[in-house]
Design a protein around this motif. Sequence first.
Motif, PDB file in Angstrom:
ATOM      1  N   LEU A  98     105.422  15.220 107.048  1.00  7.42           N
ATOM      2  CA  LEU A  98     106.212  14.856 108.936  1.00  7.42           C
ATOM      3  C   LEU A  98     107.277  13.570 108.990  1.00  7.42           C
ATOM      4  CD1 LEU A  98     103.001  15.210 110.367  1.00  7.42           C
ATOM      5  CD2 LEU A  98     105.040  16.997 110.761  1.00  7.42           C
ATOM      6  N   GLY A  99     107.217  13.256 107.715  1.00  5.20           N
ATOM      7  CA  GLY A  99     108.148  11.927 107.826  1.00  5.20           C
ATOM      8  C   GLY A  99     107.696  10.782 107.805  1.00  5.20           C
ATOM      9  N   CYS A 100     106.786  10.084 107.863  1.00  5.43           N
ATOM     10  CA  CYS A 100     105.831   9.118 108.389  1.00  5.43           C
ATOM     11  C   CYS A 100     105.812   8.370 106.811  1.00  5.43           C
ATOM     12  CB  CYS A 100     104.272   9.543 108.864  1.00  5.43           C
ATOM     13  SG  CYS A 100     104.413  10.446 110.181  1.00  5.43           S
ATOM     14  N   SER A 115     112.317  13.580 113.452  1.00  5.96           N
ATOM     15  CA  SER A 115     112.833  12.185 113.313  1.00  5.96           C
ATOM     16  C   SER A 115     112.070  10.726 114.554  1.00  5.96           C
ATOM     17  CB  SER A 115     113.810  12.557 114.915  1.00  5.96           C
ATOM     18  OG  SER A 115     113.084  12.495 116.461  1.00  5.96           O
ATOM     19  N   ARG A 116     111.232  10.416 114.540  1.00  3.32           N
ATOM     20  CA  ARG A 116     110.694   9.554 114.573  1.00  3.32           C
ATOM     21  C   ARG A 116     110.321   7.959 114.258  1.00  3.32           C
ATOM     22  NH1 ARG A 116     108.727   9.264 119.916  1.00  3.32           N
ATOM     23  NH2 ARG A 116     108.180   6.645 119.173  1.00  3.32           N
ATOM     24  N   HIS A 117     110.092   8.353 111.986  1.00  4.35           N
ATOM     25  CA  HIS A 117     109.681   8.059 111.351  1.00  4.35           C
ATOM     26  C   HIS A 117     108.469   7.819 111.405  1.00  4.35           C
ATOM     27  CE1 HIS A 117     113.737   9.431 109.452  1.00  4.35           C
ATOM     28  NE2 HIS A 117     113.977   8.780 110.695  1.00  4.35           N
ATOM     29  N   PHE A 118     107.758   7.381 112.183  1.00  6.71           N
ATOM     30  CA  PHE A 118     105.892   6.834 112.829  1.00  6.71           C
ATOM     31  C   PHE A 118     106.147   6.086 110.842  1.00  6.71           C
ATOM     32  CE2 PHE A 118     105.871  10.135 115.918  1.00  6.71           C
ATOM     33  CZ  PHE A 118     105.801   9.318 116.920  1.00  6.71           C
ATOM     34  N   THR A 158      95.973  14.659 103.649  1.00  9.02           N
ATOM     35  CA  THR A 158      96.133  13.904 105.356  1.00  9.02           C
ATOM     36  C   THR A 158      98.164  13.332 104.722  1.00  9.02           C
ATOM     37  OG1 THR A 158      94.234  13.608 106.165  1.00  9.02           O
ATOM     38  CG2 THR A 158      95.786  12.465 107.439  1.00  9.02           C
ATOM     39  N   ILE A 159      97.350  12.392 103.569  1.00 10.88           N
ATOM     40  CA  ILE A 159      98.858  12.036 103.460  1.00 10.88           C
ATOM     41  C   ILE A 159      99.949  12.647 102.816  1.00 10.88           C
ATOM     42  CG2 ILE A 159      99.783  10.827 100.887  1.00 10.88           C
ATOM     43  CD1 ILE A 159      96.698   9.188 101.626  1.00 10.88           C
ATOM     44  N   GLN A 160      99.799  14.261 102.156  1.00 11.11           N
ATOM     45  CA  GLN A 160     100.436  14.858 102.107  1.00 11.11           C
ATOM     46  C   GLN A 160     101.284  15.339 103.450  1.00 11.11           C
ATOM     47  OE1 GLN A 160      98.887  18.111  99.557  1.00 11.11           O
ATOM     48  NE2 GLN A 160     100.989  18.906  99.917  1.00 11.11           N
ATOM     49  N   LEU A 161     100.364  15.765 104.187  1.00  5.09           N
ATOM     50  CA  LEU A 161     100.567  15.885 105.564  1.00  5.09           C
ATOM     51  C   LEU A 161     102.057  15.259 106.607  1.00  5.09           C
ATOM     52  CD1 LEU A 161     101.090  18.152 108.235  1.00  5.09           C
ATOM     53  CD2 LEU A 161      98.207  16.473 108.796  1.00  5.09           C
ATOM     54  N   LEU A 162     101.318  13.881 106.611  1.00  6.45           N
ATOM     55  CA  LEU A 162     102.093  13.136 107.151  1.00  6.45           C
ATOM     56  C   LEU A 162     103.029  11.909 106.243  1.00  6.45           C
ATOM     57  CD1 LEU A 162      98.896  10.733 107.517  1.00  6.45           C
ATOM     58  CD2 LEU A 162     100.427  11.494 109.274  1.00  6.45           C
TER      59      LEU A 162
END
Length: 454
Positions: free
Chosen positions: A198-200, A173-176, A191-195
């Motif tokens: 997480l909507g980053c 929800s934060r769209h970091f 790590t790119i896949q994880l981020l």
Amino acid sequence: MSLKVSVSGIRGIWGESLTLEELLKYTRAFGLFIRKRATSQRPRVLIGRDGRKTGPMIVSYVSAILNSLGIDVIDAGLVPTPTVLFGVREWNLDGGVIVTASHNPIEWNALKFVVHGGTFTTENDLSEILDSLPSPSFHAKWDEIGTTTLTTEIAQAHIDRILSHIDTRAIQSRHFTVVLDPVNSAGGPITIQLLKALGCHVIGINTEVTGNFHRVAEPTPANLSHLSEIIQKEKADIGFAQDPDADRLVVVDARGRILSEEWTLALAVRHVLSQNPGPVVVNLSTSLLSEMFAKTYNQPCYYTKVGEANVVEGIKKYHARIGGEGNGGVIYPTMNLGRDSLVGISLILEAMALSGKSLSELVSDFPQLFSIKEKFSKIADIPTLAKKLAKHYPDATLNSTDGVRMDLSRGKDRLWVHIRPSNTEPIMRLIGESTDKAWLTSVIEEIRILLEKL
């Protein structure tokens, strides 16, 4: 230069101390160790590597040696060290090998050995492996040699485990906007896949796996100055930097301020304990911050020898909620029983998301501590040094569990210094921290003089 053999791996410079002959010797010893402990006739071992140019060659050679001993190898390719640890445990394998020299310069490489259960070899395990070095030659029969198969599944399973234990929706929800520097190595793809999960929005630097590192391997503030400008230019919320095997993490705030690697673990410790208090375990070279935050939640903080295997043993012994090492290594056993930068990233993003605070706001109330970290090329005799320190500082508390650590108190101020031979380099490490900068500087200078005389 001689090979470095410790619980942190079999490390050396390729072509000098690390050669095919050394790889054969230590891989065979590990293979015999695995065969002795395995419960099945065909043991299975997971292998992974970081982004060094020598990695694929070493993986092929090590896999062939293990196959010759009748051991099946599952090759995960380019993956972080914590992914291999997770995979050995998750798939109930007999062991693992990680081809990585972690934070060492690119000309180095190493074998890190993993035992059943997904943890690194302890000192007892290593001693048993070394006992097998002079063993008679053994080969499996022609129809009993092992096989090598490739897998891409364990990386996704690692990500899924992390996502299942954090508030994914709060982070999404934060769209970091996140800047990531995985130093052209194993942390990049996963790590790119994880981020992204997480909507980053991810801005990658040094993400290409080229066989070379485009910055110094060790992720310390001194080696990450390029991140400050990029984060401010891109108006990013946070930046993350990993070491080549992605078990260590350094964080940069939106102002471009590179936080001490000691603060990575402290951030994770405070966040985890705020949700679910429990004991904390760190090594003797770790900042007082983790202990301070543990006391905030009325929890004990236990200290172990340096080395991930030693901290993990402590976590098991004390049933710790979280632990790690002050070099940016977060160990959160709920997600993974090993230092894991992906776990550190997810916990810090969750702390920001749930609190509604920026990273700079999260650390704004951190106690002010001053630290000094140095290296010495000469290895001092530890018992002699301990006697000198005891005589020079009669009010000090000395701990000779790992090198020698000295703790001092003066009114409300605290100071500690830890001197020990490195597990990963042919050097002596000197690390100190205090609430009083001038006092720390004075004590460190006095110890330098003692070391020079030794």
